[in-house]
Scaffold this motif. Structure first.
Motif, PDB file in Angstrom:
ATOM      1  N   GLY A 175       1.364 -35.850 -66.927  1.00  0.00           N
ATOM      2  CA  GLY A 175       2.365 -34.794 -67.119  1.00  0.00           C
ATOM      3  C   GLY A 175       1.771 -33.561 -67.776  1.00  0.00           C
ATOM      4  O   GLY A 175       2.081 -32.427 -67.391  1.00  0.00           O
TER       5      GLY A 175
ATOM      6  N   ALA B  83      -0.310 -31.701 -65.323  1.00  0.00           N
ATOM      7  CA  ALA B  83       0.496 -30.989 -64.322  1.00  0.00           C
ATOM      8  C   ALA B  83       1.176 -29.762 -64.921  1.00  0.00           C
ATOM      9  O   ALA B  83       1.358 -28.750 -64.246  1.00  0.00           O
ATOM     10  CB  ALA B  83       1.553 -31.935 -63.739  1.00  0.00           C
ATOM     11  N   ARG B  84       1.556 -29.851 -66.212  1.00  0.00           N
ATOM     12  CA  ARG B  84       2.376 -28.780 -66.793  1.00  0.00           C
ATOM     13  C   ARG B  84       1.581 -27.773 -67.623  1.00  0.00           C
ATOM     14  O   ARG B  84       2.099 -26.708 -67.938  1.00  0.00           O
ATOM     15  CB  ARG B  84       3.500 -29.399 -67.624  1.00  0.00           C
ATOM     16  CG  ARG B  84       4.549 -30.057 -66.714  1.00  0.00           C
ATOM     17  CD  ARG B  84       5.567 -30.916 -67.443  1.00  0.00           C
ATOM     18  NE  ARG B  84       6.394 -30.177 -68.368  1.00  0.00           N
ATOM     19  CZ  ARG B  84       7.473 -30.680 -68.962  1.00  0.00           C
ATOM     20  NH1 ARG B  84       7.864 -31.916 -68.697  1.00  0.00           N
ATOM     21  NH2 ARG B  84       8.174 -29.959 -69.811  1.00  0.00           N
TER      22      ARG B  84
ATOM     23  N   HIS C 241      -2.011 -25.312 -68.241  1.00  0.00           N
ATOM     24  CA  HIS C 241      -2.628 -24.296 -67.379  1.00  0.00           C
ATOM     25  C   HIS C 241      -4.045 -24.682 -66.962  1.00  0.00           C
ATOM     26  O   HIS C 241      -4.672 -25.513 -67.626  1.00  0.00           O
ATOM     27  CB  HIS C 241      -2.659 -22.948 -68.108  1.00  0.00           C
ATOM     28  CG  HIS C 241      -1.300 -22.452 -68.461  1.00  0.00           C
ATOM     29  ND1 HIS C 241      -0.959 -22.020 -69.723  1.00  0.00           N
ATOM     30  CD2 HIS C 241      -0.175 -22.354 -67.707  1.00  0.00           C
ATOM     31  CE1 HIS C 241       0.310 -21.662 -69.728  1.00  0.00           C
ATOM     32  NE2 HIS C 241       0.803 -21.848 -68.520  1.00  0.00           N
TER      33      HIS C 241
ATOM     34  N   THR D 275      -2.149 -31.910 -60.469  1.00  0.00           N
ATOM     35  CA  THR D 275      -2.934 -31.592 -61.660  1.00  0.00           C
ATOM     36  C   THR D 275      -3.426 -30.150 -61.638  1.00  0.00           C
ATOM     37  O   THR D 275      -4.007 -29.699 -60.660  1.00  0.00           O
ATOM     38  CB  THR D 275      -4.119 -32.578 -61.784  1.00  0.00           C
ATOM     39  OG1 THR D 275      -3.590 -33.855 -62.128  1.00  0.00           O
ATOM     40  CG2 THR D 275      -5.104 -32.145 -62.852  1.00  0.00           C
ATOM     41  N   ARG D 276      -3.162 -29.433 -62.758  1.00  0.00           N
ATOM     42  CA  ARG D 276      -3.609 -28.032 -62.863  1.00  0.00           C
ATOM     43  C   ARG D 276      -4.653 -27.877 -63.953  1.00  0.00           C
ATOM     44  O   ARG D 276      -5.609 -27.134 -63.811  1.00  0.00           O
ATOM     45  CB  ARG D 276      -2.424 -27.117 -63.201  1.00  0.00           C
ATOM     46  CG  ARG D 276      -1.312 -27.147 -62.161  1.00  0.00           C
ATOM     47  CD  ARG D 276      -0.069 -26.445 -62.695  1.00  0.00           C
ATOM     48  NE  ARG D 276      -0.273 -25.025 -62.872  1.00  0.00           N
ATOM     49  CZ  ARG D 276       0.291 -24.285 -63.820  1.00  0.00           C
ATOM     50  NH1 ARG D 276       1.089 -24.858 -64.709  1.00  0.00           N
ATOM     51  NH2 ARG D 276       0.062 -23.005 -63.905  1.00  0.00           N
TER      52      ARG D 276
ATOM     53  N   ARG E   4       8.757 -38.052 -69.526  1.00  0.00           N
ATOM     54  CA  ARG E   4       9.385 -36.727 -69.337  1.00  0.00           C
ATOM     55  C   ARG E   4       9.934 -36.128 -70.641  1.00  0.00           C
ATOM     56  O   ARG E   4       9.628 -34.985 -70.985  1.00  0.00           O
ATOM     57  CB  ARG E   4      10.501 -36.842 -68.288  1.00  0.00           C
ATOM     58  CG  ARG E   4      10.645 -35.606 -67.441  1.00  0.00           C
ATOM     59  CD  ARG E   4      11.523 -35.849 -66.242  1.00  0.00           C
ATOM     60  NE  ARG E   4      10.886 -36.687 -65.222  1.00  0.00           N
ATOM     61  CZ  ARG E   4      11.536 -37.556 -64.436  1.00  0.00           C
ATOM     62  NH1 ARG E   4      12.834 -37.752 -64.568  1.00  0.00           N
ATOM     63  NH2 ARG E   4      10.889 -38.248 -63.531  1.00  0.00           N
TER      64      ARG E   4
ATOM     65  N   LEU F 195       7.146 -35.226 -72.982  1.00  0.00           N
ATOM     66  CA  LEU F 195       6.465 -34.001 -72.532  1.00  0.00           C
ATOM     67  C   LEU F 195       7.310 -32.765 -72.847  1.00  0.00           C
ATOM     68  O   LEU F 195       6.770 -31.728 -73.256  1.00  0.00           O
ATOM     69  CB  LEU F 195       6.192 -34.076 -71.029  1.00  0.00           C
ATOM     70  CG  LEU F 195       5.112 -35.088 -70.620  1.00  0.00           C
ATOM     71  CD1 LEU F 195       5.199 -35.406 -69.134  1.00  0.00           C
ATOM     72  CD2 LEU F 195       3.722 -34.556 -70.971  1.00  0.00           C
ATOM     73  N   ASP F 196       8.623 -32.898 -72.681  1.00  0.00           N
ATOM     74  CA  ASP F 196       9.495 -31.754 -72.998  1.00  0.00           C
ATOM     75  C   ASP F 196       9.348 -31.375 -74.470  1.00  0.00           C
ATOM     76  O   ASP F 196       9.325 -30.196 -74.822  1.00  0.00           O
ATOM     77  CB  ASP F 196      10.958 -32.086 -72.687  1.00  0.00           C
ATOM     78  CG  ASP F 196      11.231 -32.136 -71.186  1.00  0.00           C
ATOM     79  OD1 ASP F 196      10.385 -31.646 -70.407  1.00  0.00           O
ATOM     80  OD2 ASP F 196      12.278 -32.684 -70.801  1.00  0.00           O
TER      81      ASP F 196
ATOM     82  N   LEU G 103       5.879 -29.732 -75.026  1.00  0.00           N
ATOM     83  CA  LEU G 103       5.638 -28.431 -74.397  1.00  0.00           C
ATOM     84  C   LEU G 103       6.758 -27.423 -74.657  1.00  0.00           C
ATOM     85  O   LEU G 103       6.691 -26.296 -74.161  1.00  0.00           O
ATOM     86  CB  LEU G 103       5.432 -28.625 -72.885  1.00  0.00           C
ATOM     87  CG  LEU G 103       4.193 -29.485 -72.551  1.00  0.00           C
ATOM     88  CD1 LEU G 103       4.177 -29.885 -71.073  1.00  0.00           C
ATOM     89  CD2 LEU G 103       2.901 -28.756 -72.915  1.00  0.00           C
TER      90      LEU G 103
END
Ligand SMILES: NC(=O)c1ccc[n+]([C@@H]2O[C@H](COP(=O)([O-])OP(=O)(O)OC[C@H]3O[C@@H](n4cnc5c(N)ncnc54)[C@H](OP(=O)(O)O)[C@@H]3O)[C@@H](O)[C@H]2O)c1
Length: 295
Positions: A23, A26-27, A29, A57-58, A252, A255-256, A259
């Protein structure tokens, strides 16, 4: 928290930890770095390669061996991240030792306490000071981590305790298990209960010391309960898995929290489940669970 952030998750080669890395990767940068850590080189590098290759994946993902019971290694990694990057932005203390229902809880106590508690103390002590302003340090605990789950005789050990006092309480519990006096002193047989209460108490202790400074800089230290998650560690303990979340679903809400742009002061230092604080004094001692396990 902007570009070039550093995140680190312990016990992340499988289960919830791995879902958290997925997660974050993915979220966050492309300039950010997510360190997937675990105790076994092969499992860590395989998991890191898998996550790095996922279509969503970023961020950059790197595997790092970190056996959390090696407190010197925890300190060295914190020092290294401070030296290389000026600190760290996201730390999740997630590792847990797997104990099966047919195993003796007392025989596994040392490993369990080392992975969940000694390691949590080391992570708070080593990574707390290198957390950058605006950072997040979360300890994955459980809703079993509220004080009411312990016998009232044990409450003074943890209620309002400093980190040193929590450490002392954990070592008293460990000694009582070794001496065979834990049950008469009120400690539950099921290791997970005192272990999770002690994790939440350790977070509360550190948070109490730095609350004002952290809230002024948008920094969050808290413990979290992910809810019931279908993982290799939890599956053997439950006959009905219909309500369990997948690791990705359970990740989830965590992660919220990691982030979120702003820190809710009501969550600071607390045990947070699905974005809400659980009252510290809630819970009742888990008599039923104790019957499920051998001492
Ligand atoms: N599953 C649930 O229903 C549930 C509910 C509430 C809270 N939680 C909490 O969520 C967290 C994750 O649990 P999970 O169910 O995802 O467990 P899991 O799938 O068994 O993952 C545990 C991870 O910890 C690692 N680990 C064990 N010993 C370690 C050590 N000495 N150093 C570093 N890593 C180590 C394991 O590595 P190996 O692969 O090498 O063994 C594994 O990667 C735990 O804190 C757990 O208490 C889970």
């Amino acid at each position: 928290m902007n570009a070039s952030r550093i995140a680190l998750v312990t016990g992340a080669n499988q289960g919830l930890g791995r879902a958290l890395v997925e997660g974050l990767a993915a979220r966050m940068h492309p300039a950010d770095l997510v360190l997937l850590t675990g105790r076994d080189q092969r499992r860590v590098s395989d998991a890191a390669a898998d996550v790095a290759g996922l279509p969503g994946t970023r961020a950059r993902v790197e595997g790092r061996v970190l056996d959390v019971t090696d407190t010197d290694a925890v300190a060295r990694l914190a020092d290294e991240l401070r030296a290389r990057y000026g600190g760290v932005d996201i730390v999740v203390s997630n590792a847990v030792a797997r104990v099966l229902p047919d195993e003796s809880q007392s025989a596994r106590a040392d490993e369990f306490i080392d992975v969940s508690n000694t390691a949590t103390h080391a992570i708070l002590r080593s990574f707390g000071p290198v957390l950058r302003p605006g950072g997040r340090l979360l300890v994955v605990a459980s809703s079993l981590g509220t004080l009411g789950h312990l016998d009232p005789r044990l409450h003074p050990l943890f209620d309002g305790a400093s980190l040193d006092q929590v450490e002392y309480a954990v070592e008293s519990w460990r000694s009582a298990v070794h001496r065979g006096t834990a049950t008469e002193a009120g400690w539950p047989v099921w290791l997970n209960v005192p272990s999770k209460v002690a994790q939440v108490a350790a977070v509360r202790a550190v948070a109490a010391e730095r609350r004002d400074r952290d809230l002024a800089s948008g920094t969050l230290i808290a413990s979290v309960c992910p809810g019931m998650v279908d993982t290799a560690t939890s599956r053997p303990w439950f006959s009905d898995y219909s309500q369990a979340q997948s690791p990705a679903e359970a990740a989830r809400a965590v992660l919220d929290l990691l982030l979120a742009e702003h820190v809710d002061p009501a969550l600071y230092g607390e045990l947070v489940r699905f974005g809400k604080p659980l009252p510290w004094h809630d819970g009742t001692p888990p008599v039923e669970q104790d019957r499920l396990v051998r001492p």
